[in-house]
Scaffold this motif. Structure first.
Motif, PDB file in Angstrom:
ATOM      1  N   GLU A  85      90.374 140.311  88.496  1.00 23.73           N
ATOM      2  CA  GLU A  85      89.467 140.856  87.468  1.00 23.73           C
ATOM      3  C   GLU A  85      88.041 141.057  87.981  1.00 23.73           C
ATOM      4  OE1 GLU A  85      90.703 137.383  85.199  1.00 23.73           O
ATOM      5  OE2 GLU A  85      90.356 138.643  83.437  1.00 23.73           O
ATOM      6  N   GLU A  86      87.677 140.257  89.004  1.00 28.66           N
ATOM      7  CA  GLU A  86      86.306 140.339  89.515  1.00 28.66           C
ATOM      8  C   GLU A  86      86.118 141.467  90.522  1.00 28.66           C
ATOM      9  OE1 GLU A  86      84.620 136.688  91.020  1.00 28.66           O
ATOM     10  OE2 GLU A  86      85.555 135.557  89.427  1.00 28.66           O
TER      11      GLU A  86
ATOM     12  N   ARG B 270      81.453 135.941  86.350  1.00 24.70           N
ATOM     13  CA  ARG B 270      82.505 134.960  86.647  1.00 24.70           C
ATOM     14  C   ARG B 270      83.642 135.128  85.641  1.00 24.70           C
ATOM     15  NH1 ARG B 270      80.829 132.379  90.852  1.00 24.70           N
ATOM     16  NH2 ARG B 270      78.660 132.870  91.185  1.00 24.70           N
ATOM     17  N   LYS B 271      84.834 135.381  86.177  1.00 27.93           N
ATOM     18  CA  LYS B 271      85.998 135.540  85.308  1.00 27.93           C
ATOM     19  C   LYS B 271      86.738 134.205  85.274  1.00 27.93           C
ATOM     20  CE  LYS B 271      84.964 139.675  84.229  1.00 27.93           C
ATOM     21  NZ  LYS B 271      84.853 140.695  85.218  1.00 27.93           N
ATOM     22  N   CYS B 272      87.833 134.165  84.510  1.00 31.14           N
ATOM     23  CA  CYS B 272      88.422 132.863  84.187  1.00 31.14           C
ATOM     24  C   CYS B 272      88.847 132.025  85.398  1.00 31.14           C
ATOM     25  CB  CYS B 272      89.556 133.016  83.198  1.00 31.14           C
ATOM     26  SG  CYS B 272      90.855 134.072  83.805  1.00 31.14           S
ATOM     27  N   ASP B 273      89.402 132.666  86.447  1.00 28.78           N
ATOM     28  CA  ASP B 273      89.862 131.824  87.560  1.00 28.78           C
ATOM     29  C   ASP B 273      88.931 131.981  88.765  1.00 28.78           C
ATOM     30  OD1 ASP B 273      91.618 129.828  88.262  1.00 28.78           O
ATOM     31  OD2 ASP B 273      92.911 131.184  89.407  1.00 28.78           O
ATOM     32  N   ASP B 274      87.634 131.928  88.486  1.00 28.91           N
ATOM     33  CA  ASP B 274      86.623 132.124  89.529  1.00 28.91           C
ATOM     34  C   ASP B 274      86.794 131.093  90.651  1.00 28.91           C
ATOM     35  OD1 ASP B 274      84.014 133.117  90.506  1.00 28.91           O
ATOM     36  OD2 ASP B 274      83.395 131.075  90.039  1.00 28.91           O
TER      37      ASP B 274
ATOM     38  N   VAL C 104      85.948 127.439  89.394  1.00 23.60           N
ATOM     39  CA  VAL C 104      87.217 126.972  88.830  1.00 23.60           C
ATOM     40  C   VAL C 104      88.215 126.538  89.919  1.00 23.60           C
ATOM     41  CG1 VAL C 104      89.150 127.553  87.314  1.00 23.60           C
ATOM     42  CG2 VAL C 104      86.882 128.518  86.854  1.00 23.60           C
TER      43      VAL C 104
END
Ligand SMILES: Nc1nc2c(ncn2[C@@H]2O[C@H](COP(=O)(O)OP(=O)(O)OP(=O)(O)O)[C@@H](O)[C@H]2O)c(=O)[nH]1
Ligand code: SF4
Ligand SMILES: [Mg+2]
Length: 436
Positions: A210-211, A342-346, A350
């Motif tokens: 996603e990033e 920053r997306k969820c599984d950065d 993370v």
């Protein structure tokens, strides 16, 4: 035609009586090499000395006249000093800490730095303390006007500095190490991918998440492609579907496995042959186990760490081994040289914390430093884990490494950390293209 000996040119510059000639003596290892005297203006013209500095090679050292003499003669001397700066690959600004503290200004040094930066030249700061201040930078009182002045001059620039006694020969090896570790020899640039043959295919694993920005590759990927094309090596880019590769459904995993291994085997059998796989570090849980043993691999992050640190990868490989002695509650610094969405599984906020805490089976104290000046107090950290640092200049990155080295704080990078967390064989293989 005779062959010119390539020498690195180092200019020692600063105010009169800063200890410039003493520094030349320290570098040469000979007490009476250059005239050293308390009379300001002892060195009246640039003095050229050829020496071999262990670990750097043949060097031409320019010991210059002080730039703070204001008279007709002083103007002439200053002109010669500026000519020396123009000629030099690296300028060492010698600062008499005592003098600066009394005068309460670093204006002359600021002017020198300004000129050096305008000229795109490298610079290091040597703080000659004349034996009157503590040698450990961390021990300098924060209220100290010198420290404050230095922060004003250097805070943003991140120019590496060292404190020494120019007239004390026990500092020689520390000085040489400092120069060696921070000087980027542009005449001998570090090869981005040093162990490649000029033939064959390199497979680049670009998972995309996603990033990932649209319509362009990330800078390390672009750099690798450029390096390969320039040398007539064929880059092949493969988007690995990490969600499939890590899926709980074995059928989906197998589909992705086949897609990857079919390509790898095809490239291996091609007339060009497959020389290397460069993966995104986030796929270190997949690529090593899916790749045949006879195919080398590394990651973009490790490639960047080697390149940006000017070949200092070994220091970071040593750093990552500290992971084994980390215990719950320890403080870890995670640093990135730029800030981004920053997306969820950065990876920084993370993935690395999750993997680390799983390994030690407990909670750690993470500090995050993204795109801001590097923290001054590093002593609180047990380990620094840094990104590939593709967005800042090498000197700034080297300064971060040097600060960690001087404070004895282990320093490693994302790719090395993720490889090490897989197993020791993975990291051994991943650094091999850089450390023979
Ligand atoms: N105590 C002490 N004295 C030092 C140190 N470094 C230099 N000196 C003395 O400071 C004086 C000036 O040193 P130089 O090396 O000649 O300084 P310079 O920058 O070359 O000076 P100019 O040639 O006049 O521009 C000499 O008397 C040195 O012995 C130091 O670390 N501690
Ligand atoms: S500077 Fe670091 S965080 Fe920023 S893009 Fe480069 S590797 Fe990623
Ligand atoms: Mg001198």
């Amino acid at each position: 035609m005779s062959q010119k000996t390539e020498r690195d040119i180092l200019a020692i510059i600063g105010r009169t009586n800063a200890g410039k000639s003493s520094l030349l003596n320290l570098l040469s290892g000979q007490e009476n090499f250059a005239i050293v005297d308390p009379t300001p203006g002892t060195t009246t013209d640039t003095v050229v000395t050829l020496i071999e500095i262990h670990g750097i090679g043949p060097c031409k050292i320019l010991d210059t006249a002080g730039v703070d003499e204001y008279s007709e003669l002083g103007d002439k001397k200053r002109k010669k000093t500026y000519q020396a700066i123009d000629e030099a690959d690296l300028s060492l600004i010698m600062i008499n800490v005592e003098k600066v503290r009394q005068a309460n200004d670093l204006e002359i040094e600021k002017e020198l730095i300004h000129y050096l930066r305008y000229k795109g030249k490298q610079v290091l700061l040597l703080l000659n303390d004349f034996g009157k201040i503590p040698l450990n930078p961390a021990l300098i009182n924060e209220a100290d006007n010198f420290q404050e002045l230095l922060n004003q001059v250097n805070g943003e620039l991140g120019i590496p500095s060292i404190i020494l006694h120019a007239n004390d020969f026990s500092y020689q090896s520390q000085l040489v190490d400092f120069i060696k570790n921070n000087y980027i020899n542009r005449a001998k640039p570090v090869d981005l991918l040093p162990s490649l043959n000029d033939k064959g295919i390199v497979l680049l694993i670009v998972p995309m998440d996603e990033e990932t920005p649209e319509l362009r590759l990330l800078r390390p990927q672009e750099m690798a492609v450029e390096r390969l094309l320039r040398n007539y090596i064929v880059p092949v880019l493969f988007r690995l579907n990490l969600a499939k590769a890590r899926n709980s459904d074995p059928l989906l995993v197998n589909e992705e496995y086949e897609r990857y291994t079919n390509l790898v085997n095809h490239l291996k059998k091609s007339p060009e042959g497959l020389q290397l796989i460069i993966t995104d570090s986030q796929a270190f849980d997949i690529i090593p186990k899916w790749t045949p043993d006879d195919v080398s691999f590394t990651s973009f992050s490790i490639m960047m760490a080697n390149y940006m640190s000017h070949g200092n990868l070994e220091f970071m490989v040593e750093g990552v081994q500290v992971v084994d002695s980390i215990v719950p509650g320890d403080k870890i610094l995670i640093a990135e040289s730029c800030n981004h969405d920053r997306k969820c599984d950065d990876i920084g906020t993370v993935q690395i914390p999750r993997i680390f805490e799983k390994k030690i089976a407990g909670k750690l104290n993470f500090d995050f430093n993204f795109g801001s000046p590097f923290p001054e107090d590093l002593k609180q950290y047990k380990l620094i884990i840094h990104c590939g640092s593709c967005m800042i200049d090498q000197q700034k990155y080297l300064n971060r490494i040097e600060t960690a080295r001087q404070t004895n704080i282990p320093f490693t990078n994302y790719g090395l950390f993720l490889a090490y967390m897989q197993n020791k064989e993975v990291i051994k293989k991943a650094v091999k293209p850089f450390i023979q």
